[in-house]
Scaffold this motif. Structure first.
Motif, PDB file in Angstrom:
ATOM      1  N   ARG A  58       0.827  -1.213   0.000  1.00 52.08           N
ATOM      2  CA  ARG A  58       0.000   0.000   0.000  1.00 52.08           C
ATOM      3  C   ARG A  58       0.858   1.259   0.000  1.00 52.08           C
ATOM      4  NH1 ARG A  58      -4.537  -1.937   4.334  1.00 52.08           N
ATOM      5  NH2 ARG A  58      -5.718  -3.231   2.896  1.00 52.08           N
ATOM      6  N   ASN A  59       1.930   1.253   0.797  1.00 55.31           N
ATOM      7  CA  ASN A  59       2.839   2.411   0.814  1.00 55.31           C
ATOM      8  C   ASN A  59       3.515   2.605  -0.533  1.00 55.31           C
ATOM      9  OD1 ASN A  59       2.220   3.012   3.465  1.00 55.31           O
ATOM     10  ND2 ASN A  59       3.974   1.893   4.296  1.00 55.31           N
ATOM     11  N   ALA A  60       3.980   1.513  -1.132  1.00 59.38           N
ATOM     12  CA  ALA A  60       4.634   1.605  -2.443  1.00 59.38           C
ATOM     13  C   ALA A  60       3.650   2.075  -3.505  1.00 59.38           C
ATOM     14  CB  ALA A  60       5.233   0.248  -2.827  1.00 59.38           C
ATOM     15  N   PHE A  61       2.399   1.594  -3.427  1.00 58.99           N
ATOM     16  CA  PHE A  61       1.374   2.009  -4.381  1.00 58.99           C
ATOM     17  C   PHE A  61       1.096   3.509  -4.261  1.00 58.99           C
ATOM     18  CE2 PHE A  61      -2.851   2.507  -6.158  1.00 58.99           C
ATOM     19  CZ  PHE A  61      -2.780   1.728  -7.302  1.00 58.99           C
ATOM     20  N   MET A  62       0.990   4.006  -3.027  1.00 59.51           N
ATOM     21  CA  MET A  62       0.729   5.432  -2.800  1.00 59.51           C
ATOM     22  C   MET A  62       1.899   6.282  -3.294  1.00 59.51           C
ATOM     23  SD  MET A  62      -1.282   7.803  -1.882  1.00 59.51           S
ATOM     24  CE  MET A  62      -2.574   6.944  -1.061  1.00 59.51           C
ATOM     25  N   GLN A  63       3.124   5.874  -2.969  1.00 60.37           N
ATOM     26  CA  GLN A  63       4.308   6.613  -3.418  1.00 60.37           C
ATOM     27  C   GLN A  63       4.375   6.647  -4.945  1.00 60.37           C
ATOM     28  OE1 GLN A  63       6.520   8.276  -1.518  1.00 60.37           O
ATOM     29  NE2 GLN A  63       7.654   8.950  -3.310  1.00 60.37           N
ATOM     30  N   ASN A  64       4.116   5.508  -5.571  1.00 60.71           N
ATOM     31  CA  ASN A  64       4.121   5.429  -7.027  1.00 60.71           C
ATOM     32  C   ASN A  64       3.055   6.345  -7.621  1.00 60.71           C
ATOM     33  OD1 ASN A  64       5.209   3.949  -9.444  1.00 60.71           O
ATOM     34  ND2 ASN A  64       3.045   3.405  -9.617  1.00 60.71           N
ATOM     35  N   SER A  65       1.882   6.395  -6.999  1.00 56.18           N
ATOM     36  CA  SER A  65       0.802   7.269  -7.479  1.00 56.18           C
ATOM     37  C   SER A  65       1.187   8.738  -7.395  1.00 56.18           C
ATOM     38  CB  SER A  65      -0.469   7.037  -6.668  1.00 56.18           C
ATOM     39  OG  SER A  65      -0.934   5.732  -6.846  1.00 56.18           O
ATOM     40  N   LEU A  66       1.823   9.123  -6.295  1.00 53.84           N
ATOM     41  CA  LEU A  66       2.267  10.512  -6.139  1.00 53.84           C
ATOM     42  C   LEU A  66       3.307  10.886  -7.193  1.00 53.84           C
ATOM     43  CD1 LEU A  66       2.530  10.708  -2.250  1.00 53.84           C
ATOM     44  CD2 LEU A  66       0.827  11.830  -3.705  1.00 53.84           C
ATOM     45  N   GLU A  67       4.223   9.987  -7.461  1.00 57.18           N
ATOM     46  CA  GLU A  67       5.255  10.259  -8.467  1.00 57.18           C
ATOM     47  C   GLU A  67       4.662  10.301  -9.867  1.00 57.18           C
ATOM     48  OE1 GLU A  67       7.924   7.149  -7.342  1.00 57.18           O
ATOM     49  OE2 GLU A  67       8.837   8.363  -5.762  1.00 57.18           O
ATOM     50  N   TYR A  68       3.661   9.472 -10.127  1.00 58.27           N
ATOM     51  CA  TYR A  68       2.957   9.518 -11.407  1.00 58.27           C
ATOM     52  C   TYR A  68       2.279  10.875 -11.578  1.00 58.27           C
ATOM     53  CZ  TYR A  68      -0.176   8.128 -15.200  1.00 58.27           C
ATOM     54  OH  TYR A  68      -0.848   8.058 -16.399  1.00 58.27           O
ATOM     55  N   GLN A  69       1.602  11.348 -10.518  1.00 54.63           N
ATOM     56  CA  GLN A  69       0.938  12.644 -10.560  1.00 54.63           C
ATOM     57  C   GLN A  69       1.932  13.785 -10.766  1.00 54.63           C
ATOM     58  OE1 GLN A  69      -2.223  13.659 -10.704  1.00 54.63           O
ATOM     59  NE2 GLN A  69      -2.808  11.511 -10.873  1.00 54.63           N
ATOM     60  N   ALA A  70       3.117  13.676 -10.165  1.00 57.06           N
ATOM     61  CA  ALA A  70       4.147  14.706 -10.356  1.00 57.06           C
ATOM     62  C   ALA A  70       4.569  14.781 -11.816  1.00 57.06           C
ATOM     63  CB  ALA A  70       5.348  14.427  -9.456  1.00 57.06           C
ATOM     64  N   SER A  71       4.764  13.626 -12.445  1.00 54.48           N
ATOM     65  CA  SER A  71       5.117  13.616 -13.867  1.00 54.48           C
ATOM     66  C   SER A  71       3.981  14.163 -14.714  1.00 54.48           C
ATOM     67  CB  SER A  71       5.479  12.197 -14.333  1.00 54.48           C
ATOM     68  OG  SER A  71       6.748  11.836 -13.877  1.00 54.48           O
ATOM     69  N   MET A  72       2.748  13.833 -14.341  1.00 53.11           N
ATOM     70  CA  MET A  72       1.588  14.334 -15.083  1.00 53.11           C
ATOM     71  C   MET A  72       1.499  15.856 -14.981  1.00 53.11           C
ATOM     72  SD  MET A  72      -1.003  13.606 -16.960  1.00 53.11           S
ATOM     73  CE  MET A  72      -1.506  11.928 -16.728  1.00 53.11           C
ATOM     74  N   THR A  73       1.741  16.383 -13.798  1.00 51.84           N
ATOM     75  CA  THR A  73       1.724  17.829 -13.603  1.00 51.84           C
ATOM     76  C   THR A  73       2.807  18.503 -14.435  1.00 51.84           C
ATOM     77  OG1 THR A  73       0.840  17.560 -11.374  1.00 51.84           O
ATOM     78  CG2 THR A  73       1.904  19.669 -11.868  1.00 51.84           C
ATOM     79  N   PHE A  74       4.010  17.922 -14.443  1.00 52.48           N
ATOM     80  CA  PHE A  74       5.090  18.471 -15.250  1.00 52.48           C
ATOM     81  C   PHE A  74       4.716  18.475 -16.730  1.00 52.48           C
ATOM     82  CE2 PHE A  74       8.666  17.709 -18.062  1.00 52.48           C
ATOM     83  CZ  PHE A  74       9.477  18.793 -17.780  1.00 52.48           C
ATOM     84  N   LEU A  75       4.205  17.348 -17.223  1.00 51.19           N
ATOM     85  CA  LEU A  75       3.846  17.261 -18.640  1.00 51.19           C
ATOM     86  C   LEU A  75       2.723  18.229 -18.996  1.00 51.19           C
ATOM     87  CD1 LEU A  75       4.113  13.448 -19.376  1.00 51.19           C
ATOM     88  CD2 LEU A  75       5.564  15.277 -20.249  1.00 51.19           C
ATOM     89  N   ASN A  76       1.733  18.370 -18.129  1.00 49.96           N
ATOM     90  CA  ASN A  76       0.652  19.330 -18.390  1.00 49.96           C
ATOM     91  C   ASN A  76       1.190  20.750 -18.493  1.00 49.96           C
ATOM     92  OD1 ASN A  76      -1.532  17.595 -18.609  1.00 49.96           O
ATOM     93  ND2 ASN A  76      -1.969  17.644 -16.420  1.00 49.96           N
ATOM     94  N   ALA A  77       2.110  21.108 -17.597  1.00 50.69           N
ATOM     95  CA  ALA A  77       2.703  22.449 -17.645  1.00 50.69           C
ATOM     96  C   ALA A  77       3.521  22.637 -18.920  1.00 50.69           C
ATOM     97  CB  ALA A  77       3.576  22.683 -16.412  1.00 50.69           C
ATOM     98  N   ARG A  78       4.258  21.607 -19.302  1.00 52.09           N
ATOM     99  CA  ARG A  78       5.085  21.693 -20.509  1.00 52.09           C
ATOM    100  C   ARG A  78       4.208  21.807 -21.754  1.00 52.09           C
ATOM    101  NH1 ARG A  78      10.517  22.661 -21.359  1.00 52.09           N
ATOM    102  NH2 ARG A  78      11.082  21.165 -19.787  1.00 52.09           N
ATOM    103  N   ILE A  79       3.133  21.030 -21.816  1.00 53.67           N
ATOM    104  CA  ILE A  79       2.215  21.090 -22.959  1.00 53.67           C
ATOM    105  C   ILE A  79       1.532  22.448 -23.020  1.00 53.67           C
ATOM    106  CG2 ILE A  79       0.047  20.155 -23.876  1.00 53.67           C
ATOM    107  CD1 ILE A  79       1.057  17.384 -22.866  1.00 53.67           C
ATOM    108  N   SER A  80       1.152  22.962 -21.868  1.00 54.57           N
ATOM    109  CA  SER A  80       0.533  24.291 -21.817  1.00 54.57           C
ATOM    110  C   SER A  80       1.497  25.350 -22.344  1.00 54.57           C
ATOM    111  CB  SER A  80       0.126  24.609 -20.391  1.00 54.57           C
ATOM    112  OG  SER A  80      -0.409  25.905 -20.305  1.00 54.57           O
ATOM    113  N   GLY A  81       2.765  25.250 -21.951  1.00 56.39           N
ATOM    114  CA  GLY A  81       3.773  26.196 -22.439  1.00 56.39           C
ATOM    115  C   GLY A  81       3.973  26.093 -23.941  1.00 56.39           C
ATOM    116  N   LEU A  82       4.008  24.867 -24.462  1.00 54.07           N
ATOM    117  CA  LEU A  82       4.165  24.686 -25.909  1.00 54.07           C
ATOM    118  C   LEU A  82       2.954  25.220 -26.658  1.00 54.07           C
ATOM    119  CD1 LEU A  82       5.685  21.086 -26.049  1.00 54.07           C
ATOM    120  CD2 LEU A  82       6.837  23.236 -26.610  1.00 54.07           C
TER     121      LEU A  82
END
Length: 133
Positions: A100-124
């Motif tokens: 459960r801890n590994a799943f939660m950590q993985n989910s948070l890191e996935y969301q961080a990458s998603m946030t980065f990509l959304n910001a990058r796409i918005s900038g482009l």
């Protein structure tokens, strides 16, 4: 001038694919926490990311435009995890709290990458449309 998505996004798309695969593996572990004989699996994210870098930069040069563009790196698959807890007698190596801890950590890191990509796409998108809005 063409936009290079590899330069714009870096390894984030590949990292998200690895995180998605890892979420599937961790969910399988959680689902099989009570299955006798089930062995917990995981994906080594750092190794998978290293493989992604090798695929991105180590593609074999094509000598003809009709040749396939292939990569020399292998995809990382799930491996069995060494158990942290003693055998409970049924041969199952899943530690539900760790999963459960590994799943939660993985989910948070996935969301961080998603946030980065959304910001990058918005900038482009703003760069392409002149985005003063």
């Amino acid at each position: 001038m063409a936009i290079s998505f590899e330069k714009a996004f870096g390894l984030h798309p590949e990292a998200m694919l690895v995180r998605d695969r890892r979420a599937q593996v961790l969910a399988e572990n959680i689902a099989n926490a009570d299955t006798p004989g089930y062995k917990a699996k995981d994906i080594d994210f750092q190794q998978a990311l290293s493989n992604a870098k090798a695929r991105q930069s180590g593609a074999i040069n094509r000598t003809h435009e009709q040749h396939f563009n292939i990569s020399i790196a292998q995809r990382q698959e799930a491996m069995f995890r060494n158990p942290d807890q003693p055998d409970t007698g049924d041969g199952n190596s899943v530690d539900i709290h760790r999963e459960r801890n590994a799943f939660m950590q993985n989910s948070l890191e996935y969301q961080a990458s998603m946030t980065f990509l959304n910001a990058r796409i918005s900038g482009l998108k703003k760069a392409i449309t002149g985005g003063g809005q």
